[in-house]
Design a protein around this motif. Structure first.
Motif, PDB file in Angstrom:
ATOM      1  N   CYS B  43       0.942  -1.569  -0.027  1.00 43.78           N
ATOM      2  CA  CYS B  43       0.500  -0.298  -0.037  1.00 43.78           C
ATOM      3  C   CYS B  43       0.852   0.987   0.390  1.00 43.78           C
ATOM      4  O   CYS B  43       2.069   0.879   0.532  1.00 43.78           O
ATOM      5  CB  CYS B  43      -0.906   0.199   1.380  1.00 43.78           C
ATOM      6  N   HIS B  45       0.767   4.218   1.071  1.00 45.27           N
ATOM      7  CA  HIS B  45       0.217   4.686   2.431  1.00 45.27           C
ATOM      8  C   HIS B  45       1.165   4.350   3.290  1.00 45.27           C
ATOM      9  O   HIS B  45       2.459   5.065   3.650  1.00 45.27           O
ATOM     10  CB  HIS B  45      -0.945   4.635   3.080  1.00 45.27           C
ATOM     11  N   GLN B  46       0.756   3.477   4.224  1.00 51.54           N
ATOM     12  CA  GLN B  46       2.096   2.944   5.186  1.00 51.54           C
ATOM     13  C   GLN B  46       2.796   1.681   4.650  1.00 51.54           C
ATOM     14  O   GLN B  46       3.869   0.858   5.872  1.00 51.54           O
ATOM     15  CB  GLN B  46       1.883   2.490   6.659  1.00 51.54           C
ATOM     16  N   GLY B  47       2.447   1.149   3.399  1.00 52.02           N
ATOM     17  CA  GLY B  47       3.308   0.015   3.388  1.00 52.02           C
ATOM     18  C   GLY B  47       2.340  -2.104   3.547  1.00 52.02           C
ATOM     19  O   GLY B  47       2.994  -2.575   3.441  1.00 52.02           O
ATOM     20  N   CYS B  79      -7.122  -1.489   0.997  1.00 53.02           N
ATOM     21  CA  CYS B  79      -6.341  -1.710   1.735  1.00 53.02           C
ATOM     22  C   CYS B  79      -6.303  -3.162   3.590  1.00 53.02           C
ATOM     23  O   CYS B  79      -7.234  -2.468   4.388  1.00 53.02           O
ATOM     24  CB  CYS B  79      -5.166  -0.399   2.365  1.00 53.02           C
ATOM     25  N   HIS B  82      -5.870   0.188   7.156  1.00 54.64           N
ATOM     26  CA  HIS B  82      -6.569   1.450   6.929  1.00 54.64           C
ATOM     27  C   HIS B  82      -7.832   1.733   6.262  1.00 54.64           C
ATOM     28  O   HIS B  82      -9.050   2.743   6.445  1.00 54.64           O
ATOM     29  CB  HIS B  82      -5.660   2.997   7.290  1.00 54.64           C
ATOM     30  N   ILE B  84      -7.885   2.086   2.798  1.00 53.95           N
ATOM     31  CA  ILE B  84      -8.023   3.055   1.720  1.00 53.95           C
ATOM     32  C   ILE B  84      -8.466   2.395   0.408  1.00 53.95           C
ATOM     33  O   ILE B  84      -7.899   1.085  -0.016  1.00 53.95           O
ATOM     34  CB  ILE B  84      -6.526   3.774   1.140  1.00 53.95           C
TER      35      ILE B  84
HETATM   36  S1  FES Z   1      -1.451   1.064   4.767  1.00 57.15           S
HETATM   37 FE1  FES Z   1      -2.988   0.747   3.437  1.00 57.15          FE
HETATM   38  S2  FES Z   1      -4.347   2.841   3.901  1.00 57.15           S
HETATM   39 FE2  FES Z   1      -2.920   2.700   4.600  1.00 57.15          FE
END
Ligand code: FES
Lengths: 362, 120
Positions: B43, B45-47, B79, B82, B84
């Motif tokens: 992802c 965002h944070q992987g 994801c 979180h 997304i």
């Molecule tokens: S790591 Fe995927 S939405 Fe935050």
């Protein structure tokens, strides 16, 4: 997926949710409590009027125990997915909110029994099975005398580091609850507050979960101001408060707001002897998670406005859907500040955590 | 880089799986119409590993508060952390910010083999 590299620096994670099932609590309960749960399939009342809308609800979709048990229920899976994979030095268990004895709106005797059972279960199955895990004393705060007895009973366990209070609709600074703070201070325990299911919209629930979750810092502010203006920290000068899971960006604005209000309204609370912002700096710590996405510059501005780099402490919130990755959640902040946020601020906060290992240089 | 990642019948429509192209972890998605899509298994965002997420649909943007038009069933990859949402038929772009997307791979077939290759 396993992270390839472990975190280089020490990590003390201030919010890990272990989960009990009611079946697992039964052996730790006497009757009538055991029968009441078994015969009526009792579970604690829940208040949220919506599901939590992560991809798999409350938990990370990849955190369910492989055999189908709920996320957070199995120590070895938690070790593998979190503690070993990330390389935690220490983590503080904060329960999964079910049961949450201090949140119960009736039959406080049942709440007392649940808190006791929970603590025994936690000590036996988590704290005494992994050196890295530290615990929270669960109490039934509605009945302060029983809460003090429970703190006396398990608070001196070497791995119990805080007393947990849920954030619902009771502001805990009220003098009625002060015996709890006296006992916590006496046992070197921090007061940890974590929201449960607080009505945060004029005492009710907003229409959408995204609203409820966005305004969560309000409920934390209510507790911080309750503790400060009811004089808790003047009365218990060694007591510390950990506000868990509302992030930190609300803190600088709230410090300014309380200072300004205190300047004009001090006459209402003459037992408060100094600026609220200074009380926050000395007594209140907050967690990074759920982190607001910030650039390094933005992050440092918030720290600057707090006038202290010792307030913010790292937490993951594992295994919940809004987990923050120690590898990715924060922008690079420089070695000194990162050490403080990822471990040293928490180490200073919790006197029962192990001292920092000294680096051996060859 | 190119790799046979599975046989077609090993991934039924509406499902996702993880695989590797050389050293790169990917998520292979098969939409309900039978098409295959492959993305970096990380992802933006944070992987989180996207292969642990869910293939679902999404409520379409609307001008009317309170209106839910659930669409694209089986074409949205959410994801596991979180949540997304990525539109897999639109190059893995985020619904919330189409300027951000998952890394894309080419998918081709030889007989029954599904072959994933890096984009040139
Ligand atoms: S790591 Fe995927 S939405 Fe935050």
């Amino acid at each position: 997926m396993a992270e390839k590299k472990q975190q280089k620096r020490a990590i003390i994670d201030m919010d890990i949710h272990e989960r009990v099932t009611y079946d697992e609590l039964l052996p730790y309960l006497d009757n009538p409590w055991q029968r009441y749960i078994k015969d009526t399939n009792w579970v604690q009342e829940k208040h949220l009027p919506y599901p939590i809308l992560g991809a798999a609800g409350l938990d990370r979709a990849d955190a369910q125990v492989p055999d189908g048990r709920p996320a957070g229920n199995d120590l070895s899976f938690m070790q593998q997915q979190l503690l070993d994979d990330v390389g935690h030095e220490a983590g503080i268990l904060t329960g999964a909110g079910d049961p949450s004895p201090s949140s119960m709106n009736g039959w406080y005797e049942m709440a007392v029994a649940l808190a006791t059972a929970y603590n025994d279960w936690q000590i036996e199955n988590w704290l005494e099975k992994d050196d890295r895990l530290y615990g929270s004393v669960h109490i039934a705060a509605q009945d302060p005398a029983s809460a003090v007895r429970e703190i006396e009973r398990v608070g001196s366990h070497p791995k119990m580091v805080q007393v947990l209070l849920p954030i619902d609709d009771r502001p805990w600074g009220d003098p009625y609850y002060h015996p709890i703070f006296e006992a916590a201070e006496r046992h070197n325990l921090v007061i940890g507050m974590h929201h449960q299911e607080p009505p945060n919209y004029y005492g009710k629930f907003p229409r959408y979960f995204v609203e409820w979750h966005s305004v969560m810092p309000n409920t934390h502010m209510i507790q911080v101001s309750s503790m400060i203006f009811n004089g808790v920290f003047e009365k218990y000068p060694n007591l510390k408060l950990a506000m868990i899971e509302a992030g930190f960006t609300y803190i600088p604005a709230f410090m300014k707001k309380m200072d300004q209000q205190y300047k004009v309204l001090r006459h209402e609370v003459p037992w408060v002897k100094r600026m609220p912002s200074s009380i926050v700096k000395d007594h209140v710590r907050v967690t990074t998670q759920p982190v607001d996405e910030l650039t390094r510059d933005e992050f440092l501005k918030f720290i600057d406005l707090m006038d202290s780099d010792e307030i913010v402490c790292f937490s993951t919130d594992y295994p919940h859907w809004d987990y923050d990755s120690p590898f990715r959640a924060l922008p690079p902040l420089g070695e000194e500040l990162e050490q403080k946020i990822f471990a040293e601020n928490a180490r200073k906060l919790y006197p029962k955590l192990p001292a920092r290992e000294r680096k051996v240089t060859q | 880089m190119k790799e046979v990642v599975c046989k077609k019948e090993e991934l039924s429509p509406g499902n996702i799986m993880s695989a590797n192209v050389g050293p790169i972890p990917i998520v292979l998605c098969r939409t309900p119409d039978g098409e295959f899509y492959a993305f970096t298994n990380k992802c933006v965002h944070q992987g989180a590993a996207m292969s642990e997420g869910v293939l679902c649909g999404a409520p379409a943007p609307t001008d009317t508060p309170g209106e839910y038009n659930y669409e694209k069933e089986g074409e949205i990859l959410r994801c596991p952390w979180h949540g997304i949402e990525y539109d897999i038929k639109n190059e893995g772009r985020m619904l919330v910010d189409p300027n951000r997307k998952l890394g894309n791979f080419n998918v081709s077939f030889e007989a029954d083999n599904v072959i994933v290759s890096t984009k040139q």
